[in-house]
Each structure stands twice: as C-alpha cells, then as structure tokens.
Design a protein around this motif. Structure first.
Motif, PDB file in Angstrom:
ATOM      1  N   GLY A  75      -1.868-122.878 -35.398  1.00 30.84           N
ATOM      2  CA  GLY A  75      -1.845-123.740 -36.908  1.00 30.84           C
ATOM      3  C   GLY A  75      -0.496-123.599 -37.569  1.00 30.84           C
ATOM      4  O   GLY A  75      -0.184-124.549 -38.189  1.00 30.84           O
ATOM      5  N   ASP A  76       0.528-122.926 -36.792  1.00 30.79           N
ATOM      6  CA  ASP A  76       1.797-123.206 -37.346  1.00 30.79           C
ATOM      7  C   ASP A  76       3.089-122.670 -36.356  1.00 30.79           C
ATOM      8  O   ASP A  76       2.772-122.200 -35.309  1.00 30.79           O
ATOM      9  N   VAL A  77       4.299-123.323 -36.620  1.00 27.76           N
ATOM     10  CA  VAL A  77       5.379-122.856 -35.506  1.00 27.76           C
ATOM     11  C   VAL A  77       5.624-121.259 -35.331  1.00 27.76           C
ATOM     12  O   VAL A  77       5.821-121.069 -34.290  1.00 27.76           O
ATOM     13  N   ALA A  78       5.462-120.657 -36.370  1.00 31.60           N
ATOM     14  CA  ALA A  78       5.699-119.116 -36.413  1.00 31.60           C
ATOM     15  C   ALA A  78       4.813-118.502 -35.417  1.00 31.60           C
ATOM     16  O   ALA A  78       5.190-117.650 -34.476  1.00 31.60           O
ATOM     17  N   THR A  79       3.526-119.000 -35.309  1.00 22.72           N
ATOM     18  CA  THR A  79       2.540-118.344 -34.161  1.00 22.72           C
ATOM     19  C   THR A  79       2.736-118.837 -32.835  1.00 22.72           C
ATOM     20  O   THR A  79       2.600-118.048 -32.110  1.00 22.72           O
ATOM     21  N   ALA A  80       3.269-120.262 -32.749  1.00 25.89           N
ATOM     22  CA  ALA A  80       3.571-120.674 -31.744  1.00 25.89           C
ATOM     23  C   ALA A  80       4.707-119.829 -30.860  1.00 25.89           C
ATOM     24  O   ALA A  80       4.972-119.472 -29.818  1.00 25.89           O
ATOM     25  N   ILE A  81       5.739-119.523 -31.724  1.00 23.17           N
ATOM     26  CA  ILE A  81       6.935-118.981 -31.344  1.00 23.17           C
ATOM     27  C   ILE A  81       6.789-117.644 -30.816  1.00 23.17           C
ATOM     28  O   ILE A  81       7.165-117.097 -29.703  1.00 23.17           O
ATOM     29  N   GLU A  82       5.852-117.082 -31.571  1.00 21.91           N
ATOM     30  CA  GLU A  82       5.564-115.652 -31.364  1.00 21.91           C
ATOM     31  C   GLU A  82       4.557-115.195 -30.112  1.00 21.91           C
ATOM     32  O   GLU A  82       4.670-114.202 -29.350  1.00 21.91           O
ATOM     33  N   HIS A  83       3.536-115.932 -29.993  1.00 23.30           N
ATOM     34  CA  HIS A  83       2.459-115.757 -29.252  1.00 23.30           C
ATOM     35  C   HIS A  83       2.148-116.651 -27.943  1.00 23.30           C
ATOM     36  O   HIS A  83       1.337-116.204 -27.069  1.00 23.30           O
ATOM     37  N   ILE A  84       2.866-117.752 -28.132  1.00 22.77           N
ATOM     38  CA  ILE A  84       2.346-118.806 -27.049  1.00 22.77           C
ATOM     39  C   ILE A  84       3.526-119.048 -26.307  1.00 22.77           C
ATOM     40  O   ILE A  84       3.566-119.007 -24.990  1.00 22.77           O
ATOM     41  N   LEU A  85       4.693-119.408 -26.892  1.00 20.70           N
ATOM     42  CA  LEU A  85       5.899-120.044 -26.074  1.00 20.70           C
ATOM     43  C   LEU A  85       6.422-118.997 -25.344  1.00 20.70           C
ATOM     44  O   LEU A  85       7.177-119.401 -24.236  1.00 20.70           O
ATOM     45  N   PRO A  86       6.592-117.803 -25.524  1.00 22.09           N
ATOM     46  CA  PRO A  86       7.131-116.877 -24.715  1.00 22.09           C
ATOM     47  C   PRO A  86       6.508-116.529 -23.477  1.00 22.09           C
ATOM     48  O   PRO A  86       7.148-116.087 -22.279  1.00 22.09           O
ATOM     49  N   SER A  87       5.507-117.227 -23.133  1.00 21.55           N
ATOM     50  CA  SER A  87       4.488-116.535 -22.049  1.00 21.55           C
ATOM     51  C   SER A  87       4.916-117.687 -20.919  1.00 21.55           C
ATOM     52  O   SER A  87       4.850-117.176 -19.640  1.00 21.55           O
ATOM     53  N   MET A  88       5.078-118.869 -20.934  1.00 19.46           N
ATOM     54  CA  MET A  88       5.470-119.809 -19.717  1.00 19.46           C
ATOM     55  C   MET A  88       6.076-120.940 -20.307  1.00 19.46           C
ATOM     56  O   MET A  88       6.094-121.316 -21.835  1.00 19.46           O
ATOM     57  N   TYR A  89       6.510-122.027 -19.455  1.00 24.05           N
ATOM     58  CA  TYR A  89       6.891-123.240 -19.810  1.00 24.05           C
ATOM     59  C   TYR A  89       5.710-124.151 -20.207  1.00 24.05           C
ATOM     60  O   TYR A  89       4.664-124.100 -19.380  1.00 24.05           O
ATOM     61  N   PHE A  90       6.048-125.097 -21.037  1.00 24.47           N
ATOM     62  CA  PHE A  90       4.989-126.006 -21.397  1.00 24.47           C
ATOM     63  C   PHE A  90       5.797-127.485 -21.492  1.00 24.47           C
ATOM     64  O   PHE A  90       6.780-127.771 -21.885  1.00 24.47           O
ATOM     65  N   ASP A  91       4.950-128.528 -21.095  1.00 17.53           N
ATOM     66  CA  ASP A  91       5.326-129.687 -20.849  1.00 17.53           C
ATOM     67  C   ASP A  91       5.878-130.125 -22.557  1.00 17.53           C
ATOM     68  O   ASP A  91       6.985-131.066 -22.352  1.00 17.53           O
ATOM     69  N   GLU A  92       5.094-129.908 -23.244  1.00 13.05           N
ATOM     70  CA  GLU A  92       5.511-130.612 -24.698  1.00 13.05           C
ATOM     71  C   GLU A  92       4.899-129.838 -25.661  1.00 13.05           C
ATOM     72  O   GLU A  92       4.006-129.062 -25.383  1.00 13.05           O
ATOM     73  N   LEU A  93       5.294-129.729 -26.869  1.00 12.49           N
ATOM     74  CA  LEU A  93       5.085-129.245 -28.074  1.00 12.49           C
ATOM     75  C   LEU A  93       4.602-130.115 -28.963  1.00 12.49           C
ATOM     76  O   LEU A  93       5.675-131.074 -29.569  1.00 12.49           O
ATOM     77  N   VAL A  94       3.491-130.443 -29.377  1.00 14.57           N
ATOM     78  CA  VAL A  94       2.837-131.425 -30.215  1.00 14.57           C
ATOM     79  C   VAL A  94       2.573-130.756 -31.643  1.00 14.57           C
ATOM     80  O   VAL A  94       1.845-129.761 -31.611  1.00 14.57           O
ATOM     81  N   VAL A  95       3.373-131.323 -32.589  1.00 10.42           N
ATOM     82  CA  VAL A  95       3.138-130.905 -34.088  1.00 10.42           C
ATOM     83  C   VAL A  95       2.640-131.774 -34.784  1.00 10.42           C
ATOM     84  O   VAL A  95       3.293-132.986 -35.170  1.00 10.42           O
ATOM     85  N   VAL A  96       1.423-131.558 -35.303  1.00 10.88           N
ATOM     86  CA  VAL A  96       0.874-132.337 -36.082  1.00 10.88           C
ATOM     87  C   VAL A  96       0.901-131.998 -37.761  1.00 10.88           C
ATOM     88  O   VAL A  96       0.380-131.171 -37.989  1.00 10.88           O
ATOM     89  N   GLY A  97       1.353-132.998 -38.604  1.00 16.62           N
ATOM     90  CA  GLY A  97       1.687-132.805 -39.927  1.00 16.62           C
ATOM     91  C   GLY A  97       2.970-132.504 -40.497  1.00 16.62           C
ATOM     92  O   GLY A  97       3.532-131.479 -40.002  1.00 16.62           O
ATOM     93  N   ALA A  98       3.622-133.079 -41.492  1.00 11.91           N
ATOM     94  CA  ALA A  98       5.052-132.980 -41.622  1.00 11.91           C
ATOM     95  C   ALA A  98       5.275-131.527 -42.391  1.00 11.91           C
ATOM     96  O   ALA A  98       6.420-130.689 -42.126  1.00 11.91           O
ATOM     97  N   SER A  99       4.073-130.988 -42.925  1.00 13.89           N
ATOM     98  CA  SER A  99       4.254-129.426 -43.656  1.00 13.89           C
ATOM     99  C   SER A  99       4.449-128.619 -42.415  1.00 13.89           C
ATOM    100  O   SER A  99       4.967-127.643 -42.656  1.00 13.89           O
ATOM    101  N   ARG A 100       4.237-128.770 -41.377  1.00 13.79           N
ATOM    102  CA  ARG A 100       4.259-127.899 -40.324  1.00 13.79           C
ATOM    103  C   ARG A 100       5.799-127.892 -39.646  1.00 13.79           C
ATOM    104  O   ARG A 100       6.265-127.121 -38.941  1.00 13.79           O
ATOM    105  N   TYR A 101       6.469-129.122 -39.576  1.00  9.22           N
ATOM    106  CA  TYR A 101       7.773-129.170 -39.017  1.00  9.22           C
ATOM    107  C   TYR A 101       9.154-129.279 -40.123  1.00  9.22           C
ATOM    108  O   TYR A 101      10.027-129.196 -39.774  1.00  9.22           O
ATOM    109  N   ARG A 102       8.396-129.382 -41.428  1.00  8.56           N
ATOM    110  CA  ARG A 102       9.575-129.945 -42.453  1.00  8.56           C
ATOM    111  C   ARG A 102      10.723-128.743 -42.522  1.00  8.56           C
ATOM    112  O   ARG A 102      11.812-129.017 -42.769  1.00  8.56           O
ATOM    113  N   ASN A 103      10.228-127.389 -42.642  1.00  9.75           N
ATOM    114  CA  ASN A 103      11.066-126.428 -43.023  1.00  9.75           C
ATOM    115  C   ASN A 103      11.427-125.752 -41.662  1.00  9.75           C
ATOM    116  O   ASN A 103      12.234-124.557 -41.774  1.00  9.75           O
TER     117      ASN A 103
END
Length: 809
Positions: free
Chosen positions: A229-257
C-alpha cells in the motif's frame, strides 16, 4: 465547448488503436474508457525502458479512473508480464529435481526420482484411495510449484486455483496450449489499494501489509506481481529482495511526499522504471495526461453549455476601482507593485448564500484573513525591497489599503448581490429546482430551507453527505436526477482546470454569476485558457512515445481584454485554494501566531499553518494544519527544544551565505550597544537605560543588562529597541557612522531571520513525521541534507500530547 473536427478524428483513431490492444484483455463489463486505458497501459508496459522512458506517468484526474480501474491495471499488467515471461521460459526449459512439487494433469505431485532423460518418478501430493505409489512419467512442460514449507496447500482448492490461473492466461493471450508458468524473471511491484488482491484469486500476485506480513498469496507459484500500500513498505520488505522491471505507484498521495526516495530506487538500479498513475505531476516524468476532452469523447457525451449572468453592484465596483487607483498610486510613488492584493477579494466575490449567521461567519473570517496578511513577514519584506524599512512608516502606508478593504467588507455586510440575483433569475425563468456550487462545505448550513440543491467543488471537510462536482461528473443520474435538473449556478468560475474538467462533463446548463463591471470578461478568459491547455495536453510531444497518432493544431484566434491587468491580478489566485475555513491541508492557513494548550497544562507557541500529525482512532495518522485542530485531538509535533541542533540545521541548509549575513547583522547591533555603553556612557548602565527610554526603549533594565553581557546570544531585539539604539547612535555619532549605514540592513536581516526559522521549523516538523512513520526510510529535501546524528537528535524533540484549546497570540 464543442470538439473541433480534427480533434474528433484524432481521438477516433486513438480509441481504435488502443481498443485493439486491449481486445483480448478486456472484460465484458469494461467501458470504452476502461478499454482505452488498458490499451494505453499495454503500450506503456510493453515498450522497453530506456533512459528517456525509465520514468513515465499516466496523469489521470480522479473522476476519470472509474470503478473498474484497479481491475484494468491488474489484468493489463498481468498479461504483459506473463507474455514477457513466456518468451523467457521457452528459451530455458525447466528440469524437475527430487523433492520438488509439480503440477501435472490438473493435479499436484511430488518428484521422487529421476529415471532417465525427461523421465521422473512422481507420487500424488494428496493421494486418494488406491493412488499410493510412484508413477513413472515423461514431462514435456513440467510446472514447478513452491514447496509446502513456503505455501499452505489445500488439496482441492489449490489445484482448482492453478487450473483457473492457466485458463485465465490462455484466454487472455489466445493460446490454447500456453504453458502454466510458476517462476518469473520479469516481475513488477504495484503500490495500490488493498482491494487489488481481492480482484482475482487466480493470479500470481502477493500482497503485503505495512509490517511485511503476507496478506494474500493464492497460488503455490512465485509472485509475478508484488503489491503493497505504500512506498515505505515496498522499500523495506519488497525491493531489497531482487530486481523488478517496474515499480507502479497508483495515486498521487503515494508518491507526493516520497519523490526523492523513488528516484533513489530508480537510480540505484533496483527497478527498471517508475510508472506513476495519479493526478499530480511527477517531476521530469514522460507523461500522458488524460484530458476532459478525451473522457467526454469516450463517454459519448456532450460538454455542458456555459453562459454568464451579469450581476449589478455599482457600489462594489466603485470601491474596487478605488482600491485599484490607490495601488496604482503606490506603484508610481514608491515603485512598489501591491496589485496582487486585489486577489484577496476573491472570497467576497464568490459568496452566494442567504443572509444569516453562516454568511456573517464567512465574512468575518475573510476579513480576519486579510487583516492578518498585513501582519505577515512577507508584507514588510515587500516594502524592504523598495528601501522602506521603518515599520511605523510601513504601517502608515498600509492603513489606506486596510481602510478600503474594510469598506468593501462593510458593503457585503449589508448587500448580497449574487444570491439575490440567483433567486430573481430562478423566479423569472420558472426554475423550481436548481443547483448552486458552494465555496466550501460549511456554507451548506446556510442553504437549509432554500429551494435549491447544492454541492461543493471538492470535499475539504468531513460532510460526506454533500456531493462534489467530481461525483456529479462520475454519476450524474445519481446526484442530479432528471426530475430535479434545472441549471447549475457558479458564484464564480474557478481557474482550477481540474474543477473545470469535472464541470465540463456535466450534462446540465451552467450559469456563471459575474459582477458587471468587475468580472464581465473573466469567464471568457478562463475558458479560453482552459481550451488552450486542453489542446496543449492532447498534442504534447510525450504522447509520441506511445502512439503514432498526431494532432495538428491551428493557431487560435487572438482575443483582447479591456482590463487585462484586473484579470491578471484580481483572478491570479484560485479561490478554491484560499480563505476556506476547516480545510485539513495547510496552504490556505496563513502564518497567524497561536498557542496550543494541552491536557498536561503545557502549551506550544506556533502558527496556524504549522503542520502536525493527527493521531486518529484505529492507529491512523494524518498530517494536518494547526488551524484545523479541535479540543480532544491527540497530536504529535516537532518542538524546537534543542537550540544547538536547530542552529546546526540552519547552517547545514544555508547554501547562499544567508546564515552568516544574519549572524553578522546580529553581532553589529550588540557591538554598537556595547560601544555606546563603554565609550560614550563610560560604563554607566543607569544613564544608558534612561537615554534609551527617552528614545522609545520599552524593555526593563535587566533586559538591557543581559544585552551587554558578552555571553548574550539574543539574535535581534524588538524593533523599538533597535530604533532606540539607532537614535542614540545618531545623537552621539551623527549620521554616516558604520552602524547608521548598516541599520536598514539589520532590520531586513531581522525579518529574514524570523521568516527563515519559521519556514525551516515548519518543513522540518513535516519531514520528521514522514521519516519516522516510514520506519526511517523516507527523507524529504531538508532531512536529505542533514547527518544521521543530527536527524536523530531532532527526533528526540518530537512530542505527543492531547489538545485542550487553540488561542490566538
């Protein structure tokens, strides 16, 4: 506004192109808009990422998403990724190993032995009666599953899910023999609502909650799509594991800050590209911005007609012209351009509700906001720019402007032109039920008992029962049923193109109420600007990355306005972004000093526009302005309890030498005071105190004594003290001394010092909250420039308390 034929041709070609791409993906209930967006997303996802296209955005107004958008996104992404992985798996066939779980003949087995090339001994993972033992089989397209240590198998349900998974992609990709994949080299991360994982249980998707716990993982295969649901969760629990083709963020509230954090992940190579979907521009992203023109075309509906109804108000026009004349006089006499303050009249001009307590409250609030603006540091700064440093002189020059604003306020206390004109128009045209768009939701109380329906431009408070224009545009039959349709009255036409997008999709006629002699030309000005902006979006060069369709634009006919200065100044600020009581964001709350009192008997001196963290029931947190708080709110906020740490922050952020100049100006007045004390009063503090009092000094002798101490760290005293020191210096040294020459600069840096500290304190407080709530993963622009030790020193100053009251200071 009707579509030009060239635009219609362009949209028709575009729609056919994208509809073809989405033909096999689309569900039967998808609308033309859904199919269009699916085709566009398909093109964006399929195009290989390059340095030019590694950050792309689908800029969509919220009302354009529609109820099927999450399904459109998920299915399109899944089909594109599966196709990419299918091509990869064909090149590298899988050979099972002993102990692995596999899917074969619509059932689940465990590999026991290898008995030759492409032959294995297998046994059922969940054997039925008489099915025990090992069977020798030849795998042509073996499907390796996750071991039972990593997935909780359910004998019938798991196998059934795998069959549905296989059927889904064979149907979407139109290949009856398409193999079922269980491992993926091409993977994506999606940041979206939690409902994403509920759309289809038979897709290789895993959804994690904020703590990293698995919320959903329906199939015993590796997840092709990771979601949270948010960038912080992705950074801590998903992105460190491996390479991903794309990171898709839905909703300005998720990328604004978190723009810097997203950029960092892209630049570090953790993801191949960023894809942002939201209604706020992401810096430097290649963008496809969906327009109201396209949405209107895809919905096969016509734009609303818009006409202007002129409202007579000769007395108001005379007062505004008087204000314009005065500001022009100041421009000529002092070389200062203050004409932007004409825009402060927008709330008054947009008010169209009945006389009564609500309207009186609005008027009082508008007046207070305007009075406060004259006390803001920025007002004095404007005069400093034209070498007017004396606060008394500034106040004298300000008074005539204030008086005129007060006269205009008095006019509206006894006159209600737009509301009266609206009622008269309805009566003359036999409109029994019509709509009016309110300035904000709190005005709704004034409409009780009136024979009009109402809504707001956007929801800024908690009145969910009051519809917004976005809701009207999404579901006109629900909110504006045919039985109640008349006309929609706009007390003013906003420069917010987002609001105009929504209004353009309504099907009822719109009447703009405009003051004759003041606002006559403004609707035409706004609509022309809106039309040009729409055309610019549709013909933007970024679109050429995803389509070969082109739209040739003819130069628009030129229009002239008789009072372009008034249009520029009076309407330069969008009314929807100022003077609105009750908004939970901070931009319309000015820097008015206030005192927050807490249940522990302490207090916090701050300003109404300072941002704090509101702690809601259920653990929810929200950043809000102090001006929105009420008694009983539990808040967390940064309080500057460590002066040394805050000074270090200011020094760290100073890239232009301003801090050193402020420090030098601060030292200058202290040195001058001590010089007078030592060399002209020969250490006689009593006599120095009396002489300063004769020149307007209004503090105690103890304060003066502290100023004379070498350990004194006061940056600047109040203005009366500086003025007294300057007067005494002139008396003993005459004009032209070093202090006399530096005096105006000292006044300027005194104000700059105050503004700088307020701004940094406000930004620091907001960023510290975001940083802490993201488990120390997301740093804003300010924190990014500070050391880790300094940041954690500042975090120690975060307070958590319960509000009892908020008072003006």
């Amino acid at each position: 506004m009707p579509l030009h034929h060239s635009t219609t041709d362009y949209l028709s070609t575009l729609q056919a192109d994208f509809a073809l791409l989405s033909k096999s993906i689309a569900e039967s209930h998808w609308t033309a808009s859904d199919r269009f967006l699916s085709g566009l997303l398909y093109r964006m996802l399929s195009k290989p990422a390059t340095p030019e296209t590694n950050c792309i955005q689908l800029k969509l107004p919220g009302f354009a998403l529609g109820p099927n958008f999450n399904e459109v996104l998920l299915y399109t992404l899944a089909v594109v990724k599966y196709r990419q992985n299918h091509r990869t798996i064909q090149q590298e066939p899988y050979k099972p190993k002993q102990g692995e779980w596999v899917f074969r003949n619509d059932d689940i087995y465990v590999v026991k032995t290898q008995r030759g090339q492409n032959k294995w001994g297998i046994s059922p993972a969940f054997p039925a009666k008489g099915m025990h033992g090992i069977y020798e089989v030849e795998f042509k397209e073996p499907v390796r599953l996750l071991p039972n240590t990593k997935y909780e198998y359910k004998p019938r349900a798991t196998a059934s899910g795998l069959k549905e998974y296989r059927t889904f992609f064979r149907t979407k990709l139109r290949k009856s023999k398409l193999p079922l994949l269980s491992e993926f080299k091409h993977r994506s991360v999606v940041l979206a609502e939690g409902e994403l994982w509920q759309i289809n249980n038979c897709l290789p998707l895993r959804y994690l909650n904020k703590t990293g716990e698995q919320r959903a993982h329906h199939l015993p295969v590796q997840p092709m799509i990771e979601a949270c649901g948010d960038v912080a969760t992705a950074i801590e629990h998903i992105l460190p594991s491996m390479y991903f083709d794309e990171l898709v963020v839905v909703g300005a509230s998720r990328y604004r800050n978190v723009i810097p954090a997203l950029r960092k992940k892209l630049n570090s190579g953790d993801v191949g590209r960023l894809i942002l979907i939201g209604d706020e521009k992401f810096p430097d992203a290649k963008t496809w911005e969906m327009t109201a023109t396209e949405i209107q075309y895809l919905r096969n509906c016509s734009f609303s007609t818009l006409k202007t109804h002129k409202v007579s108000a000769a007395g108001l026009v005379s007062l505004v012209e008087g204000l314009e004349t005065l500001l022009q006089k100041y421009r000529e006499e002092f070389n200062i351009d203050l004409r932007e303050c004409i825009s402060w009249l927008r709330p008054y001009l947009g008010l169209a509700i009945p006389m009564g307590a609500v309207r009186d409250g609005c008027l009082q609030y508008y007046q207070q906001q305007i009075e406060n603006r004259f006390e803001e540091p920025e007002w004095e700064e404007r005069w400093f720019e034209v070498q007017q440093y004396d606060p008394d002189e500034i106040r004298r020059n300000t008074l005539p402007i204030q008086y005129l604003f007060r006269e205009i306020h008095s006019y509206f206390e006894t006159n209600n032109p737009k509301w009266n004109s609206l009622i008269e128009f309805c009566a003359q045209n036999h409109l029994h039920r019509s709509w009016v768009m309110l300035g904000h939701e709190q005005q709704a109380k004034a409409m009780e008992g009136q024979n009009v329906l109402y809504g707001v431009g956007s929801r800024r408070w908690h009145h969910q029962s009051i519809p917004t224009v976005a809701q009207w545009a999404e579901s006109p039959e629900k909110y504006i049923p045919p039985s109640t349709r008349g006309k929609l009255f706009l007390p003013e036409i906003s420069q917010s193109f987002q609001l105009l997008d929504q209004l353009s999709l309504l099907t009822l006629p719109i009447i703009v109420l405009a003051y004759a002699g003041l606002e006559d030309e403004y609707p035409d000005y706004v609509l022309r600007s809106y039309f040009l902006a729409e055309r610019a979006k549709i013909s933007h060069l970024d679109r050429h990355l995803w389509t070969n369709c082109r739209l040739d634009i003819d130069p628009p006919p030129s229009l002239t306005f008789t009072n372009s200065v008034r249009i520029e100044k009076l309407f330069s600020i969008d009314i929807s972004k100022q003077f609105i009581p009750g908004d939970e964001s901070s931009y319309e709350w000015i820097a008015q000093p206030c005192k927050i009192r807490f249940t522990d008997k302490t207090y916090y001196d701050t300003h109404l526009n300072r941002r704090v963290e509101l702690l809601k029931e259920g653990g929810q947190r929200k950043i809000v302005a102090v001006g929105t708080l009420i008694a009983g709110n539990r808040i967390r906020y940064y309080q500057n309890n460590n002066a040394d740490a805050f000074e270090e922050v200011i020094r760290s952020l100073d890239t232009q030498g301003l801090y050193e100049k402020i420090e030098a100006a601060s030292a200058t007045w202290r040195e001058e005071l001590y010089n007078l004390y030592l060399n002209y009063f020969f250490g006689d503090e009593d006599r120095l105190f009396q002489q300063l009092k004769n020149h307007g000094y209004n503090n105690s002798q103890q304060v003066l004594h502290n100023y004379l101490l070498s350990s004194n760290s006061t940056r600047f005293p109040n203005y009366d003290t500086l003025k007294a020191i300057h007067a005494l210096s002139l008396q003993y040294k005459g004009a032209g001394s070093a202090f006399d020459l530096a005096y105006r600069e000292i006044l300027s840096y005194k104000r700059k010092d105050k503004s700088l500290r307020q701004r940094i304190g406000r930004e620091l407080g907001s960023e510290l909250m975001v940083f802490e709530n993201s488990d120390y993963a997301i740093k804003g622009p300010v924190l990014s420039l500070l050391t880790e030790n300094l940041i954690y020193l500042l975090i120690e100053s975060i307070q958590e308390k319960v509000v009892t009251s908020i008072e003006n200071r």
